[in-house]
Design an enzyme around this catalytic site. Structure first.
Site, PDB file in Angstrom:
ATOM      1  N   GLY A  14      11.656  -1.569   4.013  1.00  0.00           N
ATOM      2  CA  GLY A  14      11.086  -2.573   3.486  1.00  0.00           C
ATOM      3  C   GLY A  14      12.393  -2.798   2.398  1.00  0.00           C
ATOM      4  O   GLY A  14      13.266  -2.022   2.384  1.00  0.00           O
ATOM      5  N   LYS A  35       7.454   2.673  10.605  1.00  0.00           N
ATOM      6  CA  LYS A  35       6.416   2.868  11.493  1.00  0.00           C
ATOM      7  C   LYS A  35       6.354   1.317  12.120  1.00  0.00           C
ATOM      8  O   LYS A  35       6.538   0.501  11.390  1.00  0.00           O
ATOM      9  CB  LYS A  35       5.113   3.048  10.508  1.00  0.00           C
ATOM     10  CG  LYS A  35       3.867   3.237  11.356  1.00  0.00           C
ATOM     11  CD  LYS A  35       2.855   3.750  10.183  1.00  0.00           C
ATOM     12  CE  LYS A  35       2.415   2.827   9.305  1.00  0.00           C
ATOM     13  NZ  LYS A  35       1.026   3.022   8.636  1.00  0.00           N
ATOM     14  N   TRP A  45       6.439 -10.156   4.528  1.00  0.00           N
ATOM     15  CA  TRP A  45       5.324 -11.257   3.947  1.00  0.00           C
ATOM     16  C   TRP A  45       5.438 -11.910   2.740  1.00  0.00           C
ATOM     17  O   TRP A  45       4.292 -12.757   2.502  1.00  0.00           O
ATOM     18  CB  TRP A  45       4.016 -10.449   4.087  1.00  0.00           C
ATOM     19  CG  TRP A  45       3.842  -9.992   5.632  1.00  0.00           C
ATOM     20  CD1 TRP A  45       4.864  -9.694   6.582  1.00  0.00           C
ATOM     21  CD2 TRP A  45       2.454 -10.001   6.342  1.00  0.00           C
ATOM     22  NE1 TRP A  45       3.901  -9.288   7.781  1.00  0.00           N
ATOM     23  CE2 TRP A  45       2.711  -9.355   7.764  1.00  0.00           C
ATOM     24  CE3 TRP A  45       1.134 -10.202   5.658  1.00  0.00           C
ATOM     25  CZ2 TRP A  45       1.682  -9.256   8.563  1.00  0.00           C
ATOM     26  CZ3 TRP A  45       0.168  -9.833   6.821  1.00  0.00           C
ATOM     27  CH2 TRP A  45       0.314  -9.499   7.996  1.00  0.00           C
ATOM     28  N   GLU A 116       4.550 -18.913 -11.581  1.00  0.00           N
ATOM     29  CA  GLU A 116       3.348 -18.108 -11.276  1.00  0.00           C
ATOM     30  C   GLU A 116       2.427 -17.860 -12.280  1.00  0.00           C
ATOM     31  O   GLU A 116       2.734 -17.736 -13.634  1.00  0.00           O
ATOM     32  CB  GLU A 116       3.683 -17.044 -10.194  1.00  0.00           C
ATOM     33  CG  GLU A 116       4.380 -17.507  -8.870  1.00  0.00           C
ATOM     34  CD  GLU A 116       4.695 -16.288  -8.033  1.00  0.00           C
ATOM     35  OE1 GLU A 116       4.713 -16.598  -6.831  1.00  0.00           O
ATOM     36  OE2 GLU A 116       4.788 -15.269  -8.400  1.00  0.00           O
ATOM     37  N   HIS A 240      -5.715 -10.569  -4.815  1.00  0.00           N
ATOM     38  CA  HIS A 240      -5.007 -12.003  -5.004  1.00  0.00           C
ATOM     39  C   HIS A 240      -6.012 -13.016  -4.836  1.00  0.00           C
ATOM     40  O   HIS A 240      -7.054 -13.009  -4.358  1.00  0.00           O
ATOM     41  CB  HIS A 240      -3.898 -12.231  -4.003  1.00  0.00           C
ATOM     42  CG  HIS A 240      -3.153 -13.180  -4.319  1.00  0.00           C
ATOM     43  ND1 HIS A 240      -3.503 -14.518  -4.234  1.00  0.00           N
ATOM     44  CD2 HIS A 240      -1.842 -13.304  -4.335  1.00  0.00           C
ATOM     45  CE1 HIS A 240      -2.368 -15.419  -4.593  1.00  0.00           C
ATOM     46  NE2 HIS A 240      -1.453 -14.764  -4.902  1.00  0.00           N
ATOM     47  N   ARG A 288      -3.635 -12.595 -12.667  1.00  0.00           N
ATOM     48  CA  ARG A 288      -4.325 -12.295 -11.447  1.00  0.00           C
ATOM     49  C   ARG A 288      -5.602 -11.985 -11.724  1.00  0.00           C
ATOM     50  O   ARG A 288      -6.374 -12.238 -10.816  1.00  0.00           O
ATOM     51  CB  ARG A 288      -3.601 -11.679 -10.399  1.00  0.00           C
ATOM     52  CG  ARG A 288      -3.058 -12.279  -9.162  1.00  0.00           C
ATOM     53  CD  ARG A 288      -2.015 -11.516  -8.389  1.00  0.00           C
ATOM     54  NE  ARG A 288      -1.135 -12.252  -8.206  1.00  0.00           N
ATOM     55  CZ  ARG A 288       0.099 -11.991  -7.519  1.00  0.00           C
ATOM     56  NH1 ARG A 288       0.129 -10.722  -7.024  1.00  0.00           N
ATOM     57  NH2 ARG A 288       1.112 -12.828  -7.302  1.00  0.00           N
ATOM     58  N   HIS A 349      -4.430  -7.099  -2.423  1.00  0.00           N
ATOM     59  CA  HIS A 349      -2.952  -7.407  -2.263  1.00  0.00           C
ATOM     60  C   HIS A 349      -2.088  -6.728  -2.678  1.00  0.00           C
ATOM     61  O   HIS A 349      -1.003  -6.596  -2.038  1.00  0.00           O
ATOM     62  CB  HIS A 349      -2.916  -8.873  -3.113  1.00  0.00           C
ATOM     63  CG  HIS A 349      -1.610  -9.572  -3.142  1.00  0.00           C
ATOM     64  ND1 HIS A 349      -1.101 -10.169  -2.202  1.00  0.00           N
ATOM     65  CD2 HIS A 349      -0.660  -9.708  -4.155  1.00  0.00           C
ATOM     66  CE1 HIS A 349      -0.136 -10.775  -2.259  1.00  0.00           C
ATOM     67  NE2 HIS A 349       0.431 -10.368  -3.447  1.00  0.00           N
TER      68      HIS A 349
HETATM   69  P1  FAD Z   1       7.250  -2.453   2.542  1.00  0.00           P
HETATM   70  O1  FAD Z   1       7.862  -3.672   2.637  1.00  0.00           O
HETATM   71  O2  FAD Z   1       5.710  -2.820   2.652  1.00  0.00           O
HETATM   72  O3  FAD Z   1       7.747  -1.452   3.538  1.00  0.00           O
HETATM   73  C1  FAD Z   1       7.045  -0.117   3.660  1.00  0.00           C
HETATM   74  C2  FAD Z   1       7.984   0.465   5.171  1.00  0.00           C
HETATM   75  O4  FAD Z   1       7.428   1.709   4.953  1.00  0.00           O
HETATM   76  C3  FAD Z   1       7.706  -0.348   6.373  1.00  0.00           C
HETATM   77  O5  FAD Z   1       8.983  -0.183   7.006  1.00  0.00           O
HETATM   78  C4  FAD Z   1       6.774   0.648   7.127  1.00  0.00           C
HETATM   79  O6  FAD Z   1       6.963   0.656   8.337  1.00  0.00           O
HETATM   80  C5  FAD Z   1       7.124   2.053   6.443  1.00  0.00           C
HETATM   81  N1  FAD Z   1       6.145   3.035   6.753  1.00  0.00           N
HETATM   82  C6  FAD Z   1       4.897   2.896   6.319  1.00  0.00           C
HETATM   83  N2  FAD Z   1       4.206   4.122   6.592  1.00  0.00           N
HETATM   84  C7  FAD Z   1       5.188   4.780   7.125  1.00  0.00           C
HETATM   85  C8  FAD Z   1       5.088   6.115   8.002  1.00  0.00           C
HETATM   86  N3  FAD Z   1       3.981   6.726   8.161  1.00  0.00           N
HETATM   87  N4  FAD Z   1       6.221   6.511   8.888  1.00  0.00           N
HETATM   88  C9  FAD Z   1       7.376   5.595   8.616  1.00  0.00           C
HETATM   89  N5  FAD Z   1       7.471   4.506   8.043  1.00  0.00           N
HETATM   90  C10 FAD Z   1       6.096   4.142   7.418  1.00  0.00           C
HETATM   91  N6  FAD Z   1       5.722  -9.294  -4.237  1.00  0.00           N
HETATM   92  C11 FAD Z   1       6.734 -10.036  -5.012  1.00  0.00           C
HETATM   93  O7  FAD Z   1       7.331  -9.587  -5.910  1.00  0.00           O
HETATM   94  N7  FAD Z   1       6.753 -11.426  -4.858  1.00  0.00           N
HETATM   95  C12 FAD Z   1       6.161 -11.903  -3.728  1.00  0.00           C
HETATM   96  O8  FAD Z   1       6.377 -13.214  -3.668  1.00  0.00           O
HETATM   97  C13 FAD Z   1       5.046 -11.342  -3.205  1.00  0.00           C
HETATM   98  N8  FAD Z   1       4.474 -11.740  -2.112  1.00  0.00           N
HETATM   99  C14 FAD Z   1       3.266 -11.083  -1.389  1.00  0.00           C
HETATM  100  C15 FAD Z   1       2.996 -11.644  -0.312  1.00  0.00           C
HETATM  101  C16 FAD Z   1       2.149 -10.876   0.683  1.00  0.00           C
HETATM  102  C17 FAD Z   1       1.239 -11.641   1.713  1.00  0.00           C
HETATM  103  C18 FAD Z   1       1.967  -9.386   0.557  1.00  0.00           C
HETATM  104  C19 FAD Z   1       1.265  -8.633   1.202  1.00  0.00           C
HETATM  105  C20 FAD Z   1       2.767  -8.732  -0.852  1.00  0.00           C
HETATM  106  C21 FAD Z   1       3.576  -9.541  -1.546  1.00  0.00           C
HETATM  107  N9  FAD Z   1       4.200  -9.018  -2.510  1.00  0.00           N
HETATM  108  C22 FAD Z   1       5.093  -9.880  -3.397  1.00  0.00           C
HETATM  109  C23 FAD Z   1       4.160  -7.673  -2.687  1.00  0.00           C
HETATM  110  C24 FAD Z   1       5.538  -7.082  -2.141  1.00  0.00           C
HETATM  111  O9  FAD Z   1       5.803  -7.817  -0.890  1.00  0.00           O
HETATM  112  C25 FAD Z   1       5.609  -5.600  -1.669  1.00  0.00           C
HETATM  113  O10 FAD Z   1       4.777  -5.162  -2.910  1.00  0.00           O
HETATM  114  C26 FAD Z   1       6.993  -4.967  -1.362  1.00  0.00           C
HETATM  115  O11 FAD Z   1       7.450  -5.865  -0.416  1.00  0.00           O
HETATM  116  C27 FAD Z   1       7.032  -3.585  -1.150  1.00  0.00           C
HETATM  117  O12 FAD Z   1       7.979  -3.347  -0.552  1.00  0.00           O
HETATM  118  P2  FAD Z   1       8.214  -1.886  -0.245  1.00  0.00           P
HETATM  119  O13 FAD Z   1       9.662  -1.667   0.256  1.00  0.00           O
HETATM  120  O14 FAD Z   1       7.676  -0.811  -1.276  1.00  0.00           O
HETATM  121  O15 FAD Z   1       7.209  -1.443   1.063  1.00  0.00           O
HETATM  122  C1  SIN Z   2       2.397 -14.852  -4.184  1.00  0.00           C
HETATM  123  O1  SIN Z   2       3.176 -15.521  -3.636  1.00  0.00           O
HETATM  124  O2  SIN Z   2       1.267 -15.269  -4.613  1.00  0.00           O
HETATM  125  C2  SIN Z   2       2.354 -13.502  -4.265  1.00  0.00           C
HETATM  126  C3  SIN Z   2       3.305 -13.163  -5.510  1.00  0.00           C
HETATM  127  C4  SIN Z   2       3.338 -11.649  -5.630  1.00  0.00           C
HETATM  128  O3  SIN Z   2       2.474 -11.049  -5.059  1.00  0.00           O
HETATM  129  O4  SIN Z   2       4.069 -11.115  -6.613  1.00  0.00           O
END
Ligand code: FAD
Ligand code: SIN
Length: 531
Positions: A14, A35, A45, A116, A240, A288, A349
């Site tokens: 991510g 994963k 997302w 927001e 959320h 929120r 959320h």
């Molecule tokens: P993620 O993007 O969740 O990636 C996790 C990675 O770890 C994935 O590649 C997965 O496959 C891998 N993984 C997990 N477990 C394992 C395992 N056991 N073995 C190997 N790989 C594994 N935040 C904002 O700032 N702005 C927004 O507008 C916003 N909107 C959102 C909307 C939604 C619907 C959601 C759910 C969240 C939103 N958030 C937003 C929060 C934000 O998207 C997340 O906090 C952020 O993307 C997390 O990124 P990350 O790289 O930490 O993890």
């Molecule tokens: C949203 O678009 O409402 C999500 C934003 C966030 O989780 O930071």
């Protein structure tokens, strides 16, 4: 010594994982594991956008203050400053990678900033209402084009490899990579590296209703905890306020930007714009935790299935221009948001707590760095400010890479690591146990450890967790691992961490609201669990 094909292992593809990978790949060979598919995390997302001070009338101090107010004073001021001051540079890097952020409609227009909840200024850069998808695509493209990065999908990491797994046990907590189930072959592989970055996302799926993707099962947090790292503030689970209420589509988010661009919350029975009662100054743009509790209160008080989010007073052109993805999705479900209100409910959320890290993204364990939603960096405190989360991923992904590069010469090459031992396990004969336990955990967490808590309900949850732990450990000890079993074990670990943390906090603060301790203490303290 093991001769490894990669210098650094990154668990997660991510925003956090790929940011670290791109920064490290300038000089190191990096292996990134995911994963399922490479875009299966929450990053893809994300809807609303990324917060950064870019408007002339705005200041870092404003953004810092908004973050600390939302976080109910539990934030670490130094971390908040560290992240917020790096936000404009992070946005520049994303622009360089080709993320097509919306711009004002004039020749050479500035980035369009939306608003927001909890933000005193417009400061959210975005790509329509599907920011995460554009960010994930740009990061993946850059990673795919980089010869020093290998991306491997379909690898479910089971546990970190620590000194316990060395041929000659050294007694240290040093991390040397991870054991992962290769989902295609069913074989467990040891991915060994000199440095490991955990970027495995949040634990949202521990709750029955969540906006997070299927794989958000807290694997990173559970793995780090089992390996001996501290975790903190796990009781701070963000709900959320506006997840779509639909019997078929259970976890579709309606971005907070809908309220930022003028949407109202109304009681579907009385039509009252009820935020007037809960936060008359900030109304729908209160942080929120406050809006989610208000929605929950209306739903419970009036026996409703949902509340209404209404933006139909804006022109159809305005709505379709700002929210094309949501508009189209809802039309497919028979809801025209340009003409009628959207039925919404609160849903889990974001995981504010996680593996404790410092400003250099180091965890307690030598050889292990962490970034993104699986961590607790001090940025969010008791409640994350909207759109600060992707930002945290970019800043700490970069910080992890910088620190690893700075320390490289002091990091030893990995020793010989034992292969995964499957000699005492067989194929499972009762997959139904996994499904039953998954559902059970998610249901009692929703009912007993949700938006409003009591000590009695938390203790009930703790009791259920003790019973399930025996069953799951027994199952894990006897049967060959599958992704479902790995996730179940981690969900249970995270549920335990959340409940234990919640029981330790005898006050209400931010996202942790308990009827037994409704007051907020004068001193803000992290809940730190030590393995
Ligand atoms: P993620 O993007 O969740 O990636 C996790 C990675 O770890 C994935 O590649 C997965 O496959 C891998 N993984 C997990 N477990 C394992 C395992 N056991 N073995 C190997 N790989 C594994 N935040 C904002 O700032 N702005 C927004 O507008 C916003 N909107 C959102 C909307 C939604 C619907 C959601 C759910 C969240 C939103 N958030 C937003 C929060 C934000 O998207 C997340 O906090 C952020 O993307 C997390 O990124 P990350 O790289 O930490 O993890
Ligand atoms: C949203 O678009 O409402 C999500 C934003 C966030 O989780 O930071």
């Amino acid at each position: 010594m093991t001769d490894t094909p990669h210098d650094v292992l990154i668990i997660g593809s991510g925003a956090a994982g790929l940011t670290a990978a791109l920064a490290l790949a300038q000089t190191k060979r990096v292996l990134v594991l995911a994963k399922g598919s490479l875009d299966s995390g929450s990053t893809a997302w994300a809807q609303g956008g990324i917060a950064a001070v870019l408007d002339e009338g705005d200041t870092f101090e404003n953004h810092i203050r908004d973050t600390m107010i939302a976080g109910a004073g539990l934030n670490d001021r130094e971390t908040v400053e560290f992240v917020i001051e790096q936000a404009p540079a992070a946005i520049d890097r994303l622009c360089e990678l080709g993320v097509p952020f919306n711009r004002e409609k004039v020749e050479g227009g500035d980035l369009h900033l939306t608003r927001e909840g909890g933000h005193s200024h417009r400061r959210i850069v975005h790509v329509n209402d599907a920011t995460g998808w554009a960010v994930q695509a740009a990061l993946l493209k850059a990673a795919e084009e980089n010869p020093n990065i290998t991306l491997l999908a379909g690898q479910s990491c089971i546990d970190l490899i620590t000194a316990r797994n060395q041929q000659d046990y050294s007694g240290s907590g040093r991390v040397w990579g991870a054991y992962a189930l290769d989902e295609a072959s069913g074989k467990v592989v040891a991915h060994v590296a000199r440095a490991t970055v955990l970027a495995a996302g949040g634990a949202g799926r521990v709750y029955l209703f969540s906006t997070a993707p299927r794989g958000a099962t807290g694997d990173g947090i559970a793995m780090a905890w089992r390996a001996g790292a501290r975790v903190s503030n796990m009781e701070m689970m963000q709900f959320h306020p506006t997840c779509l209420y639909n019997l078929e589509v259970k976890n579709f988010l309606i971005t907070e930007a809908v309220r930022g661009e003028g949407g109202h919350l109304r009681n579907p029975v009385t039509s009252e714009r009820y935020m007037e009662r809960y936060d008359p100054d900030r109304m729908e743009l209160a942080p929120r935790d406050i809006v989610a509790r208000a929605n929950d209160d209306q739903i419970k008080r009036y026996g409703l299935d949902y509340v209404h989010l209404d933006i139909s007073h804006q022109s159809p052109e305005f709505v379709m221009e700002h929210f094309p993805t949501i508009h189209e999705k809802l039309l497919g479900l028979g809801i025209d948001m340009t003409k009628e209100p959207i039925p919404v409910v609160p849903a889990q959320h974001y995981t504010c707590g996680g593996v404790k890290i410092g400003l250099d993204a180091r965890t307690d364990l030598p050889g292990l760095w962490a970034a993104g939603e699986c961590t607790e960096s001090g940025l969010h405190g008791a409640n994350r400010l909207a759109s600060n989360s992707l930002l945290e991923c970019f800043v700490f992904g970069e910080a992890a890479a910088k620190d690893i590069l700075a320390r490289w010469d002091t990091l030893d090459a990995p020793p010989e690591i034992r292969a995964w031992d499957e000699s005492r396990v067989t194929d499972s004969d009762e997959e139904v146990i996994i499904k039953q336990n998954w559902t059970e955990i998610r249901r009692f967490m929703w009912n007993y450890v949700g938006i409003v808590r009591t000590t009695k309900r938390l203790e009930r949850a703790a009791h259920r967790i003790r019973l399930l732990r025996e069953e799951v450990e027994d199952y894990y000890g006897h049967f060959r691992v599958t992704t479902d079993l790995i996730e179940l074990r981690n969900l249970l670990e995270c549920a335990d961490l959340i409940v234990r943390s919640a029981l330790k906090r005898d006050e209400s603060r931010g996202l942790h609201f308990t009827l037994d301790y409704p007051e907020t203490s004068s001193i803000a303290k992290d809940t730190v669990l030590v393995p």
